[in-house]
Motif scaffolding. Structure first.
Motif, PDB file in Angstrom:
ATOM      1  N   LEU A  13       0.839  -1.183   0.000  1.00  0.00           N
ATOM      2  CA  LEU A  13       0.000   0.000   0.000  1.00  0.00           C
ATOM      3  C   LEU A  13       0.885   1.248   0.000  1.00  0.00           C
ATOM      4  O   LEU A  13       1.885   1.308   0.716  1.00  0.00           O
ATOM      5  N   ASP A  15       0.505   4.100   1.293  1.00  0.00           N
ATOM      6  CA  ASP A  15       0.636   4.847   2.548  1.00  0.00           C
ATOM      7  C   ASP A  15       1.665   4.235   3.491  1.00  0.00           C
ATOM      8  O   ASP A  15       2.126   4.889   4.428  1.00  0.00           O
ATOM      9  N   ASN A  71      -7.802  13.410  -0.445  1.00  0.00           N
ATOM     10  CA  ASN A  71      -7.860  12.441  -1.545  1.00  0.00           C
ATOM     11  C   ASN A  71      -6.568  11.634  -1.636  1.00  0.00           C
ATOM     12  O   ASN A  71      -6.596  10.422  -1.912  1.00  0.00           O
ATOM     13  N   GLU A  74      -6.654   9.099   1.143  1.00  0.00           N
ATOM     14  CA  GLU A  74      -7.617   8.032   0.836  1.00  0.00           C
ATOM     15  C   GLU A  74      -7.057   7.073  -0.214  1.00  0.00           C
ATOM     16  O   GLU A  74      -7.105   5.845  -0.052  1.00  0.00           O
ATOM     17  N   LEU A  75      -6.525   7.614  -1.303  1.00  0.00           N
ATOM     18  CA  LEU A  75      -5.979   6.777  -2.367  1.00  0.00           C
ATOM     19  C   LEU A  75      -4.827   5.910  -1.872  1.00  0.00           C
ATOM     20  O   LEU A  75      -4.774   4.710  -2.146  1.00  0.00           O
ATOM     21  N   SER A  76      -3.905   6.531  -1.136  1.00  0.00           N
ATOM     22  CA  SER A  76      -2.699   5.809  -0.739  1.00  0.00           C
ATOM     23  C   SER A  76      -2.998   4.690   0.255  1.00  0.00           C
ATOM     24  O   SER A  76      -2.222   3.746   0.382  1.00  0.00           O
ATOM     25  N   ALA A  77      -4.131   4.765   0.936  1.00  0.00           N
ATOM     26  CA  ALA A  77      -4.511   3.706   1.869  1.00  0.00           C
ATOM     27  C   ALA A  77      -5.185   2.528   1.175  1.00  0.00           C
ATOM     28  O   ALA A  77      -5.413   1.484   1.804  1.00  0.00           O
ATOM     29  N   HIS A  78      -5.477   2.671  -0.139  1.00  0.00           N
ATOM     30  CA  HIS A  78      -6.186   1.614  -0.850  1.00  0.00           C
ATOM     31  C   HIS A  78      -5.492   1.144  -2.124  1.00  0.00           C
ATOM     32  O   HIS A  78      -5.859   0.100  -2.670  1.00  0.00           O
ATOM     33  N   VAL A  79      -4.513   1.903  -2.612  1.00  0.00           N
ATOM     34  CA  VAL A  79      -3.794   1.522  -3.825  1.00  0.00           C
ATOM     35  C   VAL A  79      -2.554   0.727  -3.438  1.00  0.00           C
ATOM     36  O   VAL A  79      -1.745   1.157  -2.616  1.00  0.00           O
ATOM     37  N   ARG A  80      -2.426  -0.436  -4.045  1.00  0.00           N
ATOM     38  CA  ARG A  80      -1.268  -1.294  -3.812  1.00  0.00           C
ATOM     39  C   ARG A  80      -0.458  -1.371  -5.116  1.00  0.00           C
ATOM     40  O   ARG A  80      -1.016  -1.583  -6.184  1.00  0.00           O
TER      41      ARG A  80
END
Length: 278
Positions: A13, A15, A71, A74-80
């Protein structure tokens, strides 16, 4: 100037690197230790290749500071991703707009830069005239960084990354001399095709901005078993950063002046970087 990081290795991820380390890139965006500016709030960007390794990179950029962008969080916590870039910008004079935020993208290539072309306004026309007319319409912004990228594409990035960057640098230095700019180039650059990442550190005055690469993940795990995000990653996992993400001993190594590195490469070696006259 700016701060940036490039990650390559097992999918994680975003983040894990952007937010969680002690001196993360988000922390550096308003509290840089080694940059010319402490605050890098003139926009930011992230770019990533899919975990499956197909297609062109996705890019998300905005003109506000990274530290309060919901944003981005949010993105960095869900994009792998297995390979991603992140950049926080301190403008050297060009406009604060999305098209001037890094990373830049052309086809499968991704590029980001810290530094500047001195007196860019004096060299800009000649530099732009050297860009291949076929790809010139793809340039969207007004930064020296994007012009450097498209010059590298023009000079054969697809075939020879170090050679293309060396020819770009050689052109900047030649035009600088012709225009009476004695030390025109200051750069740390990351460029990737989705499989490998090249990092360059060079300046005409031989006092380049800081750049570090992480030790092999296996070495870091042995030194610091408390780092949870490293427990499941491959030994080839590496980071290249403008400044270290923490103060843990044995983790960070400075890339020498006038050199470049490639990850993954199967070796700890770095190679000399010399601009090539054009």
């Amino acid at each position: 100037m700016c701060r940036w990081l490039a990650y390559s290795g097992s999918p994680i991820l975003l983040d894990s690197v952007l937010y969680r380390p002690e001196h993360s890139l988000i922390n550096q965006s308003h509290r840089a230790r080694m940059g010319v500016e402490t605050v890098n709030g003139d926009g930011f960007g992230i770019g990533w290749y899919s975990a499956e390794g197909d297609g062109t990179p996705a890019v998300f950029r905005d003109i506000g500071p990274a530290w309060n962008n919901r944003n981005l969080q949010e993105l960095s916590a869900h994009v792998r991703s297995r390979l991603f870039f992140a950049h926080v910008r301190a403008s050297t004079g060009t406009a604060i707009q999305q098209s001037n935020c890094h990373p830049f993208r052309h086809g499968r290539w991704m590029w980001m830069h810290n530094g500047a072309i001195t007196d860019f306004h004096r060299l800009r026309r000649d530099l732009c005239m050297a860009v291949d007319p076929v790809i010139f319409p793809s340039m969207e912004g007004s930064t020296d960084s994007e012009v450097m990228f498209y010059l590298a594409v023009t000079y054969g990035l697809d075939q020879d990354v170090p050679g293309a960057v060396a020819r770009m640098a050689g052109l900047v230095e030649r035009l600088g001399k012709e225009h009476g700019v004695p030390h025109p180039l200051q750069m740390t650059i990351a460029v990737s095709d989705g499989e490998r990442t090249w990092a360059f550190r060079y300046s005409s005055v031989r006092k380049s901005r800081s750049l570090f690469y992480s030790s092999k993940a296996e070495t870091v795990r042995q030194l610091h078993p408390e780092l949870e995000y490293l427990r499941g990653v491959s030994d080839e996992t590496r980071l290249i950063v403008s400044e270290p993400l923490g103060d843990l001993p044995g983790v960070w190594n400075e890339l020498p002046e006038a050199s470049y590195a490639v990850i993954p490469s199967g070796t700890e070696d770095y190679l000399p970087f010399v601009p090539e006259p054009v």
